[in-house]
Enzyme design. Structure first.
Site, PDB file in Angstrom:
ATOM      1  N   TYR A  74      -4.985  11.256 -14.099  1.00 57.64           N
ATOM      2  CA  TYR A  74      -4.679  11.287 -12.566  1.00 57.64           C
ATOM      3  C   TYR A  74      -4.751  12.870 -11.817  1.00 57.64           C
ATOM      4  O   TYR A  74      -5.632  13.301 -11.181  1.00 57.64           O
ATOM      5  CB  TYR A  74      -3.527  10.606 -12.323  1.00 57.64           C
ATOM      6  N   SER A 130      -7.498  13.790  -2.943  1.00 55.98           N
ATOM      7  CA  SER A 130      -7.602  12.344  -3.079  1.00 55.98           C
ATOM      8  C   SER A 130      -8.810  11.836  -2.610  1.00 55.98           C
ATOM      9  O   SER A 130      -9.242  10.256  -2.819  1.00 55.98           O
ATOM     10  CB  SER A 130      -6.384  11.880  -2.002  1.00 55.98           C
ATOM     11  N   TYR A 134      -3.741   7.014   5.037  1.00 52.48           N
ATOM     12  CA  TYR A 134      -2.076   6.580   4.903  1.00 52.48           C
ATOM     13  C   TYR A 134      -1.764   6.191   6.086  1.00 52.48           C
ATOM     14  O   TYR A 134      -2.268   5.361   6.662  1.00 52.48           O
ATOM     15  CB  TYR A 134      -1.345   8.002   4.061  1.00 52.48           C
ATOM     16  N   LYS A 191     -10.072   9.578  -5.240  1.00 55.23           N
ATOM     17  CA  LYS A 191      -9.641   8.161  -5.551  1.00 55.23           C
ATOM     18  C   LYS A 191     -10.668   7.058  -5.101  1.00 55.23           C
ATOM     19  O   LYS A 191     -10.732   6.136  -5.504  1.00 55.23           O
ATOM     20  CB  LYS A 191      -8.373   7.986  -4.716  1.00 55.23           C
ATOM     21  N   VAL A 229      -5.516  16.316   0.242  1.00 51.57           N
ATOM     22  CA  VAL A 229      -4.689  17.511   0.444  1.00 51.57           C
ATOM     23  C   VAL A 229      -5.337  18.883   0.591  1.00 51.57           C
ATOM     24  O   VAL A 229      -4.711  19.987   1.007  1.00 51.57           O
ATOM     25  CB  VAL A 229      -3.547  17.522  -0.151  1.00 51.57           C
TER      26      VAL A 229
HETATM   27  O1  DON Z   1      -1.330  13.647  -6.071  1.00 51.94           O
HETATM   28  C1  DON Z   1      -1.154  14.345  -5.009  1.00 51.94           C
HETATM   29  O2  DON Z   1      -0.312  14.495  -4.434  1.00 51.94           O
HETATM   30  C2  DON Z   1      -2.611  15.030  -4.770  1.00 51.94           C
HETATM   31  N1  DON Z   1      -3.226  15.346  -6.151  1.00 51.94           N
HETATM   32  C3  DON Z   1      -3.549  14.196  -4.120  1.00 51.94           C
HETATM   33  C4  DON Z   1      -2.902  13.913  -2.611  1.00 51.94           C
HETATM   34  C5  DON Z   1      -4.042  13.659  -1.677  1.00 51.94           C
HETATM   35  O3  DON Z   1      -4.946  14.556  -1.681  1.00 51.94           O
HETATM   36  C6  DON Z   1      -3.216  13.144  -0.183  1.00 51.94           C
HETATM   37  N2  DON Z   1      -4.395  13.368   0.607  1.00 51.94           N
HETATM   38  N3  DON Z   1      -4.431  13.638   1.696  1.00 51.94           N
END
Ligand code: DON
Length: 306
Positions: free
Chosen positions: A190, A65, A242, A68, A260
């Site tokens: 994405y 993320s 978040y 992003k 993540v």
């Molecule tokens: O879309 C997802 O769930 C992962 N590719 C990215 C989520 C993420 O990194 C949340 N961050 N802490």
């Protein structure tokens, strides 16, 4: 590099390294579960370009993320303030992959950093670019001075097999008319965007433009206006973690963004950018030791925005 910075980072690293390694490695993306949970790295880059790090700071990991912020930067540059008609700028108070508020707000994601918001950003890039995947990669290569940077097929394919919540989010948003392109194409981009890999050193250098009023620190190239950099930093402070964004501001006191994969990048405008990596996550999906380490650094150096 002021030797106080390197001493501070080293001290924080050794202190946190010896603490118990709480949390869990992300398993819903199978490939991320294969990462050694004991990894810990940190790297700081000052806006004068001097930098230093310790631990596994030179090892690549999945930035997830954190990317992003870079896709938002690119889309914001292309469409300007109109972008906020399709994505709001409020903290969600919900998990990064929650569907809950999309019903309430009729397909308008709360902010660009929850998955739903980042999916809409991907849709915007696909609409405006010839080849969003290639053009975004070229943008990040230029920004990071990493001409060989590529998407990780292994990580992207792994998430493409299991990313059902993102499929649901994209289709749900489309039902409200806030996705223009084919959901399959949007999701494919994405997942690739989230698969980028960088080291703590590369991450701290890549994000330095946001600590430097929108300009790259290596050659002064303008990536984004000062005003837009201010707004992206504000969004990182209020929404970058978040439903734990308040806690991060409270404990660390810097704008930042987590992923993540266990990475966090945070920055102090006009001063420095810092990246940490420790794969085990807390219940909010943010790196447990990463947050502890950053809290220690900003508390002892007194270098936070507050
Ligand atoms: O879309 C997802 O769930 C992962 N590719 C990215 C989520 C993420 O990194 C949340 N961050 N802490």
């Amino acid at each position: 590099m002021d030797s106080n910075y390197s001493k501070n980072i080293e001290k924080a690293y050794h202190k946190i390294k010896n603490r118990s390694n709480k949390g869990l490695v992300a398993k819903y993306i199978p490939e991320l579960a294969n990462v050694d949970p004991s990894k810990l790295g940190v790297h700081i880059t000052m806006i004068d370009g001097s930098n230093c790090g310790v631990g596994n700071n030179l090892e690549k990991f999945s930035i997830q993320s954190i990317a992003k912020v870079l896709s938002l930067t690119m889309a914001y540059n292309i469409v300007g303030e109109k972008i906020w008609n399709r994505i709001d700028v409020e903290p969600s108070g919900t998990k990064f992959d929650s569907l809950l508020l999309l019903e309430t707000y009729k397909g308008i994601p709360r902010n660009p950093f929850v998955n739903s918001g980042a999916i809409v950003i991907c849709d915007i890039l696909i609409t405006h670019l010839e080849d969003a995947k290639e053009d975004f990669l070229a943008f990040v290569r230029e920004l990071s001075d990493l001409p060989d940077l590529s998407y990780s097929d292994t990580i992207a394919d792994s998430e493409k097999q299991t990313g059902f919540r993102n499929v649901a989010l994209c289709n749900f948003i489309k039902s409200f008319g806030n996705i223009e392109n084919d959901p399959a194409e949007v999701l494919d981009f994405y997942f690739d965007m989230c698969s980028l890999e960088m080291t703590c050193q590369q991450l701290s250098q890549t994000f330095a433009f946001l600590a430097n009023n929108g300009r790259k620190i290596t050659d002064g190239t303008k990536i984004i206006s000062k005003m837009k950099a201010k707004r992206i930093n504000a969004l990182m402070l209020t929404c970058g973690f978040y439903d734990e964004s308040g806690e991060f501001a409270f404990r660390v006191g810097l704008p930042g963004k987590s992923g993540v994969g266990g990475g966090i990048v945070a920055l102090y405008p006009d001063n420095y950018t810092i990246a940490v990596w420790s794969p085990k996550l807390n219940l909010h999906g943010n790196s447990h030791k990463g947050m502890e380490l950053l809290e220690d650094v900003t508390t002892h150096s007194e270098l936070s925005i507050f």
